[in-house]
Design a protein around this motif. Sequence first.
Motif: not given
Length: 505
Positions: A373, A375, A445, A449, A455
């Motif tokens: 995703f 990350e 990160d 997310k 997310f």
Amino acid sequence: MAGITKLARPFFLRRVAQCARFADYAKEIQERQLLSLLKEASPTEYGRKYRFAEISGYQDYKQAVPLVRYEDIRPLVMRMVGGESGVLWKGRVRNYAQSSGTSDGKSKYIPITKEAFARCHYRGGADCVAFYLDLNPESRIFDGRAFILGGSFANELHKDGVVVGDLSANLIDNINPIVNLLRVPPKKVALMEVWDKKLPALVEASRRKHITNISGVPSWFLSVLKEVMRREGVDCIHDVWPDLEVFFHGGISFAPYREQYEAITDRGKMHYIETYNASEGFFAVQSSWDTQAMLLLLDLGVFYEFIPLSETGKEHPDALSIADVEAGKTYELVISACNGLWRYRIGDTVRVEQTRPVKITIAGRTKHFINAFGEELMVYNADRAIEEACRLTGASVYNYTAAPVYATAKTKGRHEWLIEFERRPDDMERFADVLDRELQKINSDYEAKRYKGIFIDRLSIVEARRGLFDDWLLLRSGRLGGQRKIPRLYNSREIIDSMLEMNKK
């Protein structure tokens, strides 16, 4: 053996002084290593193909020789295993370290040349002792014995004396016989293959010996120490080995196991030294108590290159020499070495913690991460987070792995963690909350997310039954112990799904 340490100390401390040159002369030392390696290998098939004899420096080397992964050189290595000489390195190579993990699922056979044994692996082991003696002037390490936990050889012993097995098995099998006077267990026990028979044999071979230092992979050695204590009826390993003073560890991160080791040792006596001894070479060792970052060893027959993470996915990534790395950045590690590997991408990523001298920490494997995703979760993030979650909740982890769960029409994506606990938390949901929060603190990160769950959702935890990880390893590789380990993070569900299926049984 009383007094041996005092006599040996000056010899080892001279090596520490020699390594002080790494701070100011890293570029020059590495350039000499490269030119020396090229000269030795110029008559080989690989050396002739890429005209090693005409290369005069690093820039020439970059232009002339391609970056490779194992798949690219597998045919050459298999010819060596089959008995051919002078392919990647001079002469015939009879020893190979076996490991798995290539994209085609086949085992890798990493050459261990005579020069790699002598110049790299064994000298690296001596460097560990040298830096430890420098850090601990009160040490009596040689006044007792070393307990070295090794692996075993594969069942595939090839023709004409070619031997394949764990790196540690190769090292133990080829060690100077004099060293055997200072170590346990005996070779026949050290190289046993079946773990459930090897464990009691290790205990019997060591529990009544005068052990001062231990070396091995943290997860497997923990099992040995606990069995020794159980057999002796004690709760602290120092009740068995009162002069045990240091654990030289590597292979996997020590962070998830530190608390468990501290619980069974006398903290006032015990020290821990991180090492980076891979199948491809002995690369680094912890040289200070102030940081667990490891000093990159520059004169052990290895030339290093570093690929910035921004370049790793490119067809023709750019690589940097040691002179151009920057502190705080993570790189894919590339080596050229006296084992016949040339501009070889070993699959590890390292974070450069400082540059004078260069000290590194292992960030993880190039394949062992989660970035489903955006990350970019690395193994060192996961290790630090799970260590902190255990500290805050009173839990203790034996083993873990994690993978993404992808979004569906009705659910968001998340990470799923499969954890085998040594001591399970009182509240599993609180443990998941704490672990998720710590990951956000460590990895910006992942935090982005996870922002308000827009997310991805909070991670979920599946508790593994006792013995699941060992059962999976045994099924997958046919062996336990030594350097057998499971990827901490994986960007697909291949591994975790197979383990979840076994967890039901």
